[in-house]
Motif scaffolding. Structure first.
Motif, short mmCIF file in Angstrom:
data_model
loop_
_atom_site.label_atom_id
_atom_site.label_comp_id
_atom_site.label_asym_id
_atom_site.label_seq_id
_atom_site.Cartn_x
_atom_site.Cartn_y
_atom_site.Cartn_z
N ILE A 30 51.64 -103.04 127.22
CA ILE A 30 51.64 -101.46 127.29
C ILE A 30 52.15 -100.74 126.64
O ILE A 30 51.76 -99.64 126.16
CB ILE A 30 51.74 -101.23 128.91
CG1 ILE A 30 50.71 -102.02 129.81
CG2 ILE A 30 51.63 -99.77 129.29
CD1 ILE A 30 50.76 -102.06 131.49
N ALA A 31 53.58 -100.82 126.62
CA ALA A 31 54.23 -100.13 125.78
C ALA A 31 53.97 -100.07 124.21
O ALA A 31 54.06 -99.02 123.63
CB ALA A 31 55.81 -100.46 125.78
N TYR A 38 50.21 -104.58 116.51
CA TYR A 38 50.77 -105.35 117.88
C TYR A 38 49.83 -106.15 118.45
O TYR A 38 48.64 -105.79 118.69
CB TYR A 38 51.42 -104.39 118.80
CG TYR A 38 52.21 -105.21 119.79
CD1 TYR A 38 53.34 -105.40 119.61
CD2 TYR A 38 51.29 -105.25 120.86
CE1 TYR A 38 53.86 -106.22 120.71
CE2 TYR A 38 51.99 -106.10 121.97
CZ TYR A 38 53.26 -106.59 122.12
OH TYR A 38 53.85 -107.11 123.00
N LYS A 39 50.06 -107.47 118.54
CA LYS A 39 49.17 -108.34 119.36
C LYS A 39 49.60 -108.74 120.45
O LYS A 39 50.71 -108.96 121.03
CB LYS A 39 49.10 -109.82 118.53
CG LYS A 39 48.91 -109.71 116.91
CD LYS A 39 47.46 -109.09 116.69
CE LYS A 39 47.13 -109.33 115.22
NZ LYS A 39 46.28 -108.45 114.89
N ASP A 90 43.45 -100.89 113.12
CA ASP A 90 44.92 -100.99 112.99
C ASP A 90 45.42 -102.35 113.32
O ASP A 90 46.65 -102.25 113.39
CB ASP A 90 45.61 -99.86 113.72
CG ASP A 90 45.48 -100.04 115.31
OD1 ASP A 90 44.74 -100.96 115.94
OD2 ASP A 90 46.10 -99.09 116.00
N GLY A 91 44.83 -103.16 113.69
CA GLY A 91 45.16 -104.72 113.91
C GLY A 91 45.88 -104.96 115.45
O GLY A 91 46.15 -105.72 115.79
N ASN A 92 45.62 -103.64 116.18
CA ASN A 92 46.44 -103.73 117.56
C ASN A 92 45.39 -104.28 118.63
O ASN A 92 44.07 -104.07 118.51
CB ASN A 92 46.81 -102.33 118.00
CG ASN A 92 47.46 -102.34 119.32
OD1 ASN A 92 46.91 -103.03 120.07
ND2 ASN A 92 48.72 -101.71 119.43
N THR A 93 45.68 -105.37 119.36
CA THR A 93 44.77 -105.98 119.94
C THR A 93 45.09 -105.65 121.63
O THR A 93 44.59 -106.26 122.55
CB THR A 93 44.78 -107.45 120.17
OG1 THR A 93 46.09 -107.89 120.53
CG2 THR A 93 44.36 -107.92 118.76
N ALA A 98 42.89 -102.97 130.42
CA ALA A 98 43.00 -104.53 131.04
C ALA A 98 44.24 -104.71 131.30
O ALA A 98 44.54 -105.70 132.13
CB ALA A 98 42.12 -105.19 129.76
N GLU A 99 45.21 -104.38 130.38
CA GLU A 99 46.81 -104.71 130.61
C GLU A 99 47.15 -104.25 131.78
O GLU A 99 48.01 -104.75 132.44
CB GLU A 99 47.62 -104.05 129.43
CG GLU A 99 47.00 -104.60 128.13
CD GLU A 99 47.60 -106.40 128.11
OE1 GLU A 99 48.30 -106.54 128.86
OE2 GLU A 99 46.94 -106.89 127.28
#
Length: 133
Positions: A30-31, A38-39, A90-93, A98-99
């Motif tokens: 979440i952070a 970030y994955k 940006d590649g962040n998953t 959901a988190e």
């Protein structure tokens, strides 16, 4: 007659520890929701509780007395979460909703484990005091 608290409390103490660890993983996701690249990570709680997950401790060699002692625990059960939404570029998953849902469910289960453990201790206390709470 000796009573083993580990046997009496069962797996709940391990469940509480794992729920805390999972909260930290989910909070990290979440952070980092806006961190490019970030994955999102998570682990299989049931596999971890059954002892299927192993822990390895690694430490770095101190070559000078002024160096800090560094060691880390690597959990081989930690895996990258497979996203359900397409990449935004940006590649962040991290899928924030959901988190948050996973974090809330984990917290509710943590609270249930703590309440169960508290009830077991209260029952033991009543047995020791002859039913007088």
């Amino acid at each position: 007659m000796a009573i083993s608290l580990d046997n009496y409390l069962g797996m709940q103490t391990n469940a509480i520890k794992l729920r805390i660890e999972r909260s930290e993983v989910l909070a990290s996701n979440i952070a980092n929701a806006d961190t490019p690249g970030y994955k999102a990570k998570d682990f299989d709680f049931h596999a971890a509780l059954s002892g299927a997950r192993k822990q390895y401790t690694t430490s770095l060699e101190q070559t000078d007395a002024k160096h800090l002692n560094a060691s880390s625990t690597i959990n081989d059960g930690l895996q990258y979460r497979i996203p359900t939404q397409p990449d935004t570029g940006d590649g962040n998953t991290v899928e924030l909703q959901a988190e948050r849902n996973e974090f809330l469910q984990n917290q509710l289960r943590f609270n249930a484990s703590v309440q169960f453990t508290t009830d077991k201790i209260t029952g033991l206390k009543k047995a020791i005091n002859g039913g007088q709470g």
